[in-house]
Design a protein around this motif. Sequence first.
Motif, mmCIF file in Angstrom:
data_model
loop_
_atom_site.group_PDB
_atom_site.id
_atom_site.type_symbol
_atom_site.label_atom_id
_atom_site.label_comp_id
_atom_site.label_asym_id
_atom_site.label_seq_id
_atom_site.Cartn_x
_atom_site.Cartn_y
_atom_site.Cartn_z
ATOM 1 N N LEU A 1 16.659 -14.858 9.644
ATOM 2 C CA LEU A 1 16.144 -16.128 9.244
ATOM 3 C C LEU A 1 14.857 -16.120 10.356
ATOM 4 C CD1 LEU A 1 18.493 -18.866 8.357
ATOM 5 C CD2 LEU A 1 16.916 -18.039 7.275
ATOM 6 N N THR A 2 14.898 -15.521 11.452
ATOM 7 C CA THR A 2 13.950 -15.750 12.063
ATOM 8 C C THR A 2 13.307 -15.746 11.947
ATOM 9 O OG1 THR A 2 16.501 -14.530 13.491
ATOM 10 C CG2 THR A 2 13.851 -13.915 14.749
ATOM 11 N N GLY A 3 12.698 -15.976 13.258
ATOM 12 C CA GLY A 3 10.597 -16.113 12.724
ATOM 13 C C GLY A 3 10.075 -16.610 11.114
ATOM 14 N N VAL A 4 10.896 -16.510 10.478
ATOM 15 C CA VAL A 4 10.924 -17.129 9.462
ATOM 16 C C VAL A 4 10.273 -19.454 9.198
ATOM 17 C CG1 VAL A 4 12.063 -18.443 7.133
ATOM 18 C CG2 VAL A 4 12.677 -16.083 7.789
ATOM 19 N N ASP A 5 9.560 -19.584 8.406
ATOM 20 C CA ASP A 5 9.024 -20.503 8.551
ATOM 21 C C ASP A 5 9.097 -21.825 7.497
ATOM 22 O OD1 ASP A 5 6.717 -20.745 10.937
ATOM 23 O OD2 ASP A 5 5.870 -19.474 9.871
ATOM 24 N N LEU A 6 9.418 -21.145 6.725
ATOM 25 C CA LEU A 6 9.799 -21.866 5.248
ATOM 26 C C LEU A 6 10.990 -20.974 4.322
ATOM 27 C CD1 LEU A 6 9.410 -24.064 3.007
ATOM 28 C CD2 LEU A 6 7.313 -22.444 1.927
ATOM 29 N N VAL A 7 11.693 -21.396 3.309
ATOM 30 C CA VAL A 7 12.661 -21.084 3.185
ATOM 31 C C VAL A 7 12.960 -21.421 2.178
ATOM 32 C CG1 VAL A 7 15.100 -20.162 2.476
ATOM 33 C CG2 VAL A 7 14.631 -20.163 4.961
ATOM 34 N N ILE A 8 12.635 -20.580 0.662
ATOM 35 C CA ILE A 8 12.331 -21.293 -0.691
ATOM 36 C C ILE A 8 12.902 -20.731 -1.937
ATOM 37 C CG2 ILE A 8 11.143 -20.979 -3.002
ATOM 38 C CD1 ILE A 8 8.622 -20.276 -1.377
ATOM 39 N N THR A 9 14.102 -21.378 -2.105
ATOM 40 C CA THR A 9 16.142 -20.948 -2.691
ATOM 41 C C THR A 9 15.962 -20.789 -4.439
ATOM 42 O OG1 THR A 9 18.025 -21.181 -2.461
ATOM 43 C CG2 THR A 9 16.209 -23.378 -2.363
ATOM 44 N N SER A 10 16.071 -20.035 -5.072
ATOM 45 C CA SER A 10 17.100 -20.175 -6.469
ATOM 46 C C SER A 10 18.183 -20.927 -6.038
ATOM 47 C CB SER A 10 16.727 -18.526 -6.783
ATOM 48 O OG SER A 10 15.783 -17.844 -6.204
ATOM 49 N N PRO A 11 18.420 -21.463 -7.880
ATOM 50 C CA PRO A 11 19.135 -21.610 -8.037
ATOM 51 C C PRO A 11 20.363 -20.568 -8.033
ATOM 52 C CG PRO A 11 17.599 -22.370 -9.650
ATOM 53 C CD PRO A 11 17.685 -21.222 -9.116
ATOM 54 N N GLY A 12 20.672 -19.925 -7.983
ATOM 55 C CA GLY A 12 21.705 -18.840 -7.957
ATOM 56 C C GLY A 12 22.906 -18.954 -6.195
ATOM 57 N N PHE A 13 22.010 -19.744 -5.479
ATOM 58 C CA PHE A 13 22.580 -19.957 -3.898
ATOM 59 C C PHE A 13 22.629 -21.751 -4.458
ATOM 60 C CE2 PHE A 13 19.339 -16.787 -3.509
ATOM 61 C CZ PHE A 13 20.670 -15.542 -2.359
ATOM 62 N N SER A 14 24.230 -21.763 -4.533
ATOM 63 C CA SER A 14 24.754 -23.272 -4.412
ATOM 64 C C SER A 14 24.187 -24.256 -2.675
ATOM 65 C CB SER A 14 25.895 -23.572 -4.219
ATOM 66 O OG SER A 14 26.686 -23.011 -3.792
ATOM 67 N N GLU A 15 24.409 -25.643 -3.188
ATOM 68 C CA GLU A 15 24.327 -25.773 -1.664
ATOM 69 C C GLU A 15 25.780 -25.582 -0.623
ATOM 70 O OE1 GLU A 15 23.681 -30.242 -1.378
ATOM 71 O OE2 GLU A 15 23.691 -30.361 -3.830
ATOM 72 N N SER A 16 26.952 -25.108 -0.903
ATOM 73 C CA SER A 16 27.430 -24.704 -0.092
ATOM 74 C C SER A 16 27.618 -23.277 0.773
ATOM 75 C CB SER A 16 29.003 -25.527 -0.643
ATOM 76 O OG SER A 16 29.101 -24.464 -1.779
ATOM 77 N N SER A 17 26.806 -22.471 -0.401
ATOM 78 C CA SER A 17 26.364 -21.505 0.444
ATOM 79 C C SER A 17 25.802 -20.772 1.121
ATOM 80 C CB SER A 17 25.717 -20.473 -0.815
ATOM 81 O OG SER A 17 24.312 -20.910 -0.905
ATOM 82 N N GLU A 18 26.334 -19.992 2.134
ATOM 83 C CA GLU A 18 26.159 -19.057 3.486
ATOM 84 C C GLU A 18 25.484 -19.265 3.810
ATOM 85 O OE1 GLU A 18 27.517 -16.072 6.938
ATOM 86 O OE2 GLU A 18 27.918 -16.122 4.830
ATOM 87 N N PRO A 19 23.751 -18.875 3.267
ATOM 88 C CA PRO A 19 22.608 -18.885 3.063
ATOM 89 C C PRO A 19 22.112 -20.520 3.565
ATOM 90 C CG PRO A 19 22.329 -17.051 1.917
ATOM 91 C CD PRO A 19 23.794 -18.146 1.774
ATOM 92 N N ILE A 20 21.965 -21.518 2.785
ATOM 93 C CA ILE A 20 21.883 -22.743 2.507
ATOM 94 C C ILE A 20 22.032 -23.110 3.919
ATOM 95 C CG2 ILE A 20 21.481 -24.739 1.989
ATOM 96 C CD1 ILE A 20 20.370 -22.307 0.142
ATOM 97 N N ARG A 21 23.894 -23.312 3.866
ATOM 98 C CA ARG A 21 23.841 -23.393 4.748
ATOM 99 C C ARG A 21 23.790 -22.931 6.413
ATOM 100 N NH1 ARG A 21 29.569 -22.293 3.085
ATOM 101 N NH2 ARG A 21 29.090 -20.996 5.234
ATOM 102 N N ASP A 22 23.319 -21.835 6.301
ATOM 103 C CA ASP A 22 22.515 -21.311 7.940
ATOM 104 C C ASP A 22 21.472 -21.843 8.260
ATOM 105 O OD1 ASP A 22 25.109 -20.249 8.579
ATOM 106 O OD2 ASP A 22 24.130 -18.018 8.021
ATOM 107 N N VAL A 23 20.558 -22.264 6.556
ATOM 108 C CA VAL A 23 19.063 -22.049 6.641
ATOM 109 C C VAL A 23 19.312 -23.763 7.627
ATOM 110 C CG1 VAL A 23 16.955 -22.664 5.390
ATOM 111 C CG2 VAL A 23 18.179 -20.930 5.038
ATOM 112 N N ARG A 24 19.831 -24.662 6.450
ATOM 113 C CA ARG A 24 19.972 -26.281 6.744
ATOM 114 C C ARG A 24 20.281 -26.194 8.330
ATOM 115 N NH1 ARG A 24 22.694 -29.213 2.094
ATOM 116 N NH2 ARG A 24 21.371 -31.129 3.299
ATOM 117 N N GLU A 25 21.449 -25.407 9.189
ATOM 118 C CA GLU A 25 21.523 -25.276 9.962
ATOM 119 C C GLU A 25 19.929 -25.269 11.508
ATOM 120 O OE1 GLU A 25 25.239 -23.280 10.775
ATOM 121 O OE2 GLU A 25 26.044 -24.639 9.794
ATOM 122 N N ALA A 26 19.491 -24.311 11.059
ATOM 123 C CA ALA A 26 18.302 -22.937 11.540
ATOM 124 C C ALA A 26 17.239 -24.609 11.657
ATOM 125 C CB ALA A 26 18.398 -22.525 12.002
ATOM 126 N N GLY A 27 17.220 -25.590 10.811
ATOM 127 C CA GLY A 27 16.751 -27.011 10.643
ATOM 128 C C GLY A 27 14.697 -26.242 9.843
#
Length: 316
Positions: free
Chosen positions: A56-82
């Motif tokens: 996520l370093t230097g990323v301005d936007l994350v576009i997610t696919s249905p394969g990543f649930s709300e509780s998945s690690e990538p989604i949690r990290d994105v939300r924590e990073a704001g």
Amino acid sequence: MRALVLGGALSGRAAALLARRLDYAVMVFDQDPAVLAKLREDRLPVTTGTWTPSLLTGVDLVITSPGFSESSEPIRDVREAGIPLWSELEFAFRQLAAPAIAVTGTNGKTTVTGLIADMLNGSDLAAVAAGNIGTPLSDVVDQRLDVAVVEASSFQLRFTEEFHPATALVLNVAPDHLDWHGSFEAYLAAKAQIHRNQTPDDLLIYDADDEGAVAAVRAAPARLLAVSGNRLPDGGAGVSDGQLDLGEVVVPLARVPIADPAYLVDLVSAGVAALAHGAKPDSVERTITTFLPGPHRRTLVGRWDEVDWVDDSKAT
């Protein structure tokens, strides 16, 4: 702008290609070798292996696919990073010039989306069926359209912010995908996202006989229109005196190929949505009397011992 796309299958790949057309610096994260091979054919930068927040370093936007649930690690990290987190549906909608009709529900989405598109195309309007139906919205935003008919899943709606259909349909809501959303309340809230940005100038169609649909549209800001496959709701559209009554269009049930209430409400929902966007009454009537759902959707297999056997295995 730097965008990270989570998942490179159908919708993720489409989002990544759209992001590249928009001059984003784009990277796709996926772990499926077959998906990665296709992305490399498209000359899209990919990263694989174990997920790490450093992606996520230097990323301005994350576009997610249905394969990543709300509780998945990538989604949690994105939300924590704001970092802004959008579904492919949200990302594509922001590039869409045409008005959108959006269809959601636990069951019936694909059938109703196809019905509406056929009714509009049969009226000499340029319409396309996109979204969860199989063609990502990102693949059609460059087309010259009068209307985009969008099948919207709960996964796609969950991560929307500005998604704003001129007409929205909530067909039904029953407990489903609870492993992804965590609870029925969260699933219902995701479905309700379909009308989040609507105004009183917009239309929201819902099944008045489905408790989940009624709950999902409660307190919605849009103009509500109730439909039914069993009766004629006050001020709405449905079944009355052996006919489908859509106001401008009335069709005897004897002319409808499949006449069970679950399918009739699909026909009614599609018809009133299409009429609201300029479909011609004769096109709506013709589609109602000739349309056949796709494979494994309410297909009559046969009749034995006075029992009709129906293949509806595509339904959730």
